[in-house]
Each structure stands twice: as C-alpha cells, then as structure tokens.
Design an enzyme around this catalytic site. Structure first.
Site, PDB file in Angstrom:
ATOM      1  N   HIS A 113      -2.358   7.745   6.954  1.00  0.00           N
ATOM      2  CA  HIS A 113      -1.351   8.609   6.318  1.00  0.00           C
ATOM      3  C   HIS A 113      -1.974   9.919   5.806  1.00  0.00           C
ATOM      4  O   HIS A 113      -1.318  10.952   5.787  1.00  0.00           O
ATOM      5  CB  HIS A 113      -0.702   7.894   5.120  1.00  0.00           C
ATOM      6  N   HIS A 138      -4.305   1.584   7.749  1.00  0.00           N
ATOM      7  CA  HIS A 138      -2.937   2.109   7.811  1.00  0.00           C
ATOM      8  C   HIS A 138      -2.760   3.233   6.791  1.00  0.00           C
ATOM      9  O   HIS A 138      -2.259   4.318   7.115  1.00  0.00           O
ATOM     10  CB  HIS A 138      -1.941   0.964   7.545  1.00  0.00           C
ATOM     11  N   GLU A 139      -3.192   2.977   5.550  1.00  0.00           N
ATOM     12  CA  GLU A 139      -2.998   3.975   4.491  1.00  0.00           C
ATOM     13  C   GLU A 139      -3.880   5.200   4.713  1.00  0.00           C
ATOM     14  O   GLU A 139      -3.457   6.326   4.466  1.00  0.00           O
ATOM     15  CB  GLU A 139      -3.255   3.367   3.110  1.00  0.00           C
ATOM     16  N   CYS A 196       5.732  -0.413   7.036  1.00  0.00           N
ATOM     17  CA  CYS A 196       5.414   0.835   6.328  1.00  0.00           C
ATOM     18  C   CYS A 196       6.600   1.203   5.455  1.00  0.00           C
ATOM     19  O   CYS A 196       7.743   1.137   5.920  1.00  0.00           O
ATOM     20  CB  CYS A 196       5.150   1.934   7.354  1.00  0.00           C
ATOM     21  N   LEU A 197       6.330   1.590   4.210  1.00  0.00           N
ATOM     22  CA  LEU A 197       7.441   1.943   3.312  1.00  0.00           C
ATOM     23  C   LEU A 197       8.226   3.154   3.814  1.00  0.00           C
ATOM     24  O   LEU A 197       9.366   3.350   3.417  1.00  0.00           O
ATOM     25  CB  LEU A 197       6.917   2.214   1.890  1.00  0.00           C
ATOM     26  N   GLN A 226       3.148   9.989   1.191  1.00  0.00           N
ATOM     27  CA  GLN A 226       4.441   9.287   1.263  1.00  0.00           C
ATOM     28  C   GLN A 226       5.354   9.608   0.082  1.00  0.00           C
ATOM     29  O   GLN A 226       6.545   9.360   0.137  1.00  0.00           O
ATOM     30  CB  GLN A 226       4.226   7.765   1.338  1.00  0.00           C
ATOM     31  N   GLY A 286       0.838  -1.194   0.000  1.00  0.00           N
ATOM     32  CA  GLY A 286       0.000   0.000   0.000  1.00  0.00           C
ATOM     33  C   GLY A 286       0.875   1.246   0.000  1.00  0.00           C
ATOM     34  O   GLY A 286       2.025   1.207   0.456  1.00  0.00           O
TER      35      GLY A 286
HETATM   36 ZN    ZN Z   1       2.674   3.491   5.927  1.00  0.00          ZN
END
Ligand code: ZN
Length: 175
Positions: free
Chosen positions: A143, A139-140, A93-94, A51, A46
């Site tokens: 953000h 989660h996304e 998480c990226l 991000q 995701g």
């Molecule tokens: Zn994340």
C-alpha cells in the site's frame, strides 16, 4: 479515539507512493493511535496510512489469533531487507470490502522499521511460522507504494472477472 474514513478502491490516493516519515513526533504517534482505532472499528488485521488518505509510510497490524497470540504492531518507514521463496496467500483488504483473493507472496521476509517510540527494529518471519503475519506485512507494505493486491492476481482476465463480480472499477489502464 478517532475512527477515520477508509478509502475504497477506485480512489486515486490509494495509487500514490507514500512519503517517508522524517521524525516520530507526537503528531505521528497520534496518527498511529487513530489508525489502530480505525483498523479495529472496521475489523481489519492491518491498515496502511494511504488507506485513510495520509500519504506517509506507516502501517498498523494486529495478526493475533487464539493459536498464535501476538502484540499489536506499528511499522514506520518499513523496508524489506530480505525476501525469499514464495507461497500462495488468501487475502482481503479494507479498501475492497467483502472481496478476497489468492496472491503470491514471499515466504521468508525480514523487515527493518522504526517503532512508535522512534527505535529501529528488525522483524523476520516465514510463512511456515506465521503465514498470517507474513502476508499482512507484505500486503500493507505494498500500500505504501500504491500497489494493491488486485495487481498481483495471476492474470489480467481473473483480475477483471474478480472486480466485476464485486462491482468494482477496472484496474487503471495506466497501471
Ligand atoms: Zn489492503
């Protein structure tokens, strides 16, 4: 194909609430496609627009597994219209390369969003049906409000230890 740079934890942009998309234009569609390219290039499941430094309410996701195949999905202006129950979710998480931690998420959600063609859609999922998808959406979506999974770690002492173990900066004192 454009792979964009993913911002790492510590970058202030990750803390800014993102703005609503007013129209699903060709430019937005190109952005969604670049976000997919970026997510796959980083082997993520995701990615949220903040991000990659774009303060817009857009997410892309691919939670397909061998057991539960799913199409790749994009969500524009997603809103949680139902959130009930809770479950413990192990997440990465990226923006936090190499780090995973357990956080608590809602176990039943419904999300209303606009798809890449500009149509309103509704998706309901429970952690029992698909915990991967259920946690990824939450989660996304966080953000988009500048919330990071480290903020949801049960207490500040575990969060501090976790960040230190991964050589990451402390949670912003203002947070
Ligand atoms: Zn994340």
């Amino acid at each position: 194909m454009s792979v964009l740079k993913v911002l790492k934890y510590g970058d202030e942009t990750l803390r800014n609430p993102a703005e609503k998309v007013s129209k699903v234009s060709a430019k937005i569609q190109k952005l969604v496609s670049d976000m997919f390219d970026t997510m796959y290039a980083y082997n993520g499941a995701g990615l949220a627009a903040p991000q990659i430094g774009v303060s817009k309410r857009i997410l892309v996701m691919d939670c397909s597994t061998e057991e539960k195949p799913l199409p790749a999905m994009s969500f524009i202006n997603p809103v949680l219209i139902k959130k009930e129950g809770e479950f413990i979710s192990e997440e990465g998480c990226l923006s936090f390369p190499g780090m995973t931690t357990a956080v608590t998420r809602y176990s039943q959600i419904s999300v209303r969003y606009t798809d890449v063609k500009g149509k309103t859609q509704l998706l309901s999922v429970t952690s029992e049906e698909n915990d991967y998808l259920c946690k990824a959406i939450q989660h996304e979506m966080d953000h988009l409000d500048g919330i990071l999974f480290i903020d949801l770690v049960i207490d500040r002492f575990s969060a501090k230890a976790l960040l230190e173990a991964n050589n990451l900066p402390a949670i912003d004192p203002s947070g």
